[in-house]
Design an enzyme around this catalytic site. Structure first.
Site, PDB file in Angstrom:
ATOM      1  N   ARG A  87       2.450 -36.411  14.716  1.00 31.41           N
ATOM      2  CA  ARG A  87       3.377 -35.385  14.931  1.00 31.41           C
ATOM      3  C   ARG A  87       4.530 -35.280  13.900  1.00 31.41           C
ATOM      4  O   ARG A  87       4.978 -36.320  13.361  1.00 31.41           O
ATOM      5  CB  ARG A  87       3.788 -35.469  16.391  1.00 31.41           C
ATOM      6  CG  ARG A  87       2.816 -35.304  17.379  1.00 31.41           C
ATOM      7  CD  ARG A  87       3.228 -35.241  18.756  1.00 31.41           C
ATOM      8  NE  ARG A  87       2.181 -35.329  19.818  1.00 31.41           N
ATOM      9  CZ  ARG A  87       1.059 -34.558  19.947  1.00 31.41           C
ATOM     10  NH1 ARG A  87       1.407 -33.340  19.398  1.00 31.41           N
ATOM     11  NH2 ARG A  87       0.221 -34.639  20.675  1.00 31.41           N
ATOM     12  N   ASP A  88       4.675 -34.007  13.431  1.00 32.27           N
ATOM     13  CA  ASP A  88       6.177 -33.889  12.451  1.00 32.27           C
ATOM     14  C   ASP A  88       7.279 -34.374  13.419  1.00 32.27           C
ATOM     15  O   ASP A  88       7.416 -34.259  14.454  1.00 32.27           O
ATOM     16  CB  ASP A  88       6.188 -32.413  12.146  1.00 32.27           C
ATOM     17  CG  ASP A  88       6.884 -32.190  11.055  1.00 32.27           C
ATOM     18  OD1 ASP A  88       6.427 -31.834   9.804  1.00 32.27           O
ATOM     19  OD2 ASP A  88       8.269 -32.484  11.123  1.00 32.27           O
ATOM     20  N   ILE A  89       7.990 -35.017  12.554  1.00 35.28           N
ATOM     21  CA  ILE A  89       9.268 -35.836  12.993  1.00 35.28           C
ATOM     22  C   ILE A  89      10.422 -34.461  13.395  1.00 35.28           C
ATOM     23  O   ILE A  89      11.137 -34.687  14.355  1.00 35.28           O
ATOM     24  CB  ILE A  89       9.874 -36.676  12.110  1.00 35.28           C
ATOM     25  CG1 ILE A  89      10.717 -37.696  12.664  1.00 35.28           C
ATOM     26  CG2 ILE A  89      10.743 -35.971  11.079  1.00 35.28           C
ATOM     27  CD1 ILE A  89      11.308 -38.676  11.856  1.00 35.28           C
ATOM     28  N   ASN A 121       2.289 -26.697   1.591  1.00 34.89           N
ATOM     29  CA  ASN A 121       3.346 -26.268   0.787  1.00 34.89           C
ATOM     30  C   ASN A 121       3.134 -27.172  -0.463  1.00 34.89           C
ATOM     31  O   ASN A 121       3.045 -28.239  -0.525  1.00 34.89           O
ATOM     32  CB  ASN A 121       4.677 -26.599   1.297  1.00 34.89           C
ATOM     33  CG  ASN A 121       5.262 -25.867   2.569  1.00 34.89           C
ATOM     34  OD1 ASN A 121       4.780 -24.669   2.482  1.00 34.89           O
ATOM     35  ND2 ASN A 121       5.663 -26.615   3.516  1.00 34.89           N
ATOM     36  N   VAL A 151       7.887 -33.547   0.777  1.00 29.23           N
ATOM     37  CA  VAL A 151       7.248 -34.917   1.019  1.00 29.23           C
ATOM     38  C   VAL A 151       5.963 -34.681  -0.117  1.00 29.23           C
ATOM     39  O   VAL A 151       4.980 -33.917   0.280  1.00 29.23           O
ATOM     40  CB  VAL A 151       6.518 -35.443   2.086  1.00 29.23           C
ATOM     41  CG1 VAL A 151       5.682 -36.396   2.249  1.00 29.23           C
ATOM     42  CG2 VAL A 151       7.979 -35.503   3.312  1.00 29.23           C
ATOM     43  N   HIS A 201      -0.241 -32.560   2.569  1.00 27.25           N
ATOM     44  CA  HIS A 201      -0.382 -32.511   4.033  1.00 27.25           C
ATOM     45  C   HIS A 201      -0.646 -31.380   4.530  1.00 27.25           C
ATOM     46  O   HIS A 201      -0.018 -30.286   3.963  1.00 27.25           O
ATOM     47  CB  HIS A 201       0.905 -33.178   4.619  1.00 27.25           C
ATOM     48  CG  HIS A 201       2.369 -32.736   4.126  1.00 27.25           C
ATOM     49  ND1 HIS A 201       2.703 -32.991   3.084  1.00 27.25           N
ATOM     50  CD2 HIS A 201       3.117 -31.835   4.583  1.00 27.25           C
ATOM     51  CE1 HIS A 201       3.835 -32.393   2.656  1.00 27.25           C
ATOM     52  NE2 HIS A 201       4.013 -31.667   3.874  1.00 27.25           N
ATOM     53  N   HIS A 208       0.213 -28.921   7.681  1.00 31.38           N
ATOM     54  CA  HIS A 208       0.427 -28.525   8.688  1.00 31.38           C
ATOM     55  C   HIS A 208      -0.165 -27.802   9.698  1.00 31.38           C
ATOM     56  O   HIS A 208      -0.811 -26.560   9.549  1.00 31.38           O
ATOM     57  CB  HIS A 208       2.102 -27.696   8.590  1.00 31.38           C
ATOM     58  CG  HIS A 208       3.079 -28.148   7.753  1.00 31.38           C
ATOM     59  ND1 HIS A 208       4.104 -28.775   8.064  1.00 31.38           N
ATOM     60  CD2 HIS A 208       2.975 -28.359   6.390  1.00 31.38           C
ATOM     61  CE1 HIS A 208       4.854 -29.272   7.074  1.00 31.38           C
ATOM     62  NE2 HIS A 208       4.263 -28.942   6.259  1.00 31.38           N
TER      63      HIS A 208
END
Ligand code: DGP
Length: 118
Positions: free
Chosen positions: A35-37, A93, A102, A106, A108
């Site tokens: 999970r994204d922070i 991205n 980052v 990755h 999303h």
């Protein structure tokens, strides 16, 4: 066994290596999802390859199966999170204009409410 291409300062390599905590929702030999922070939507997962690639522009021909797998796992996790029928977005991205923060590839996985248009 440690990934020889792992970058020790890379945040997501450190999550893959379990040196940093994360709310992990999926793992296999090549892919990790957590999970994204700072979630922007009710469902906001990140799907990362375990091997270090700085972003989508780093993908080479030999990574095509891995790139396809990231998409498949993203869709699988959307189904598991219960957002597949209402709709979801998979995005990555690349570089400063896209707001990449980052530098480890990755995807999303976004959903759980109506998503803003691009
Ligand atoms: P991007 O702009 O595409 O590089 O997005 C990076 C995402 O990573 C951003 O939504 C916040 C998330 N993030 C940054 N640091 C951490 C962390 O330490 N743990 C987790 N779970 N997510 C993080």
């Amino acid at each position: 066994m440690k990934d020889p291409k792992r970058v020790s300062a890379c945040l997501f390599c450190r999550i893959v290596a379990r040196e940093l905590p994360a709310d992990i929702v999926y793992e296999d030999a090549e892919v990790l999802s957590f999970r994204d922070i700072r979630p922007k939507y009710p469902v906001h997962l990140l799907v990362v390859p375990k091997v270090h690639l700085a972003g989508v522009a780093d993908l080479q021909v030999e990574h095509e199966p891995l790139a396809g797998k990231l998409l498949r796992i993203g869709a699988h996790l959307a189904r598991r999170e219960g957002i597949a029928n209402s709709g979801f977005r998979l995005l990555t991205n690349e570089g400063p204009d896209a707001g990449q923060v980052v530098h480890h590839l990755h995807l999303h996985v976004l959903g759980g409410e109506s998503l803003r248009g691009l």
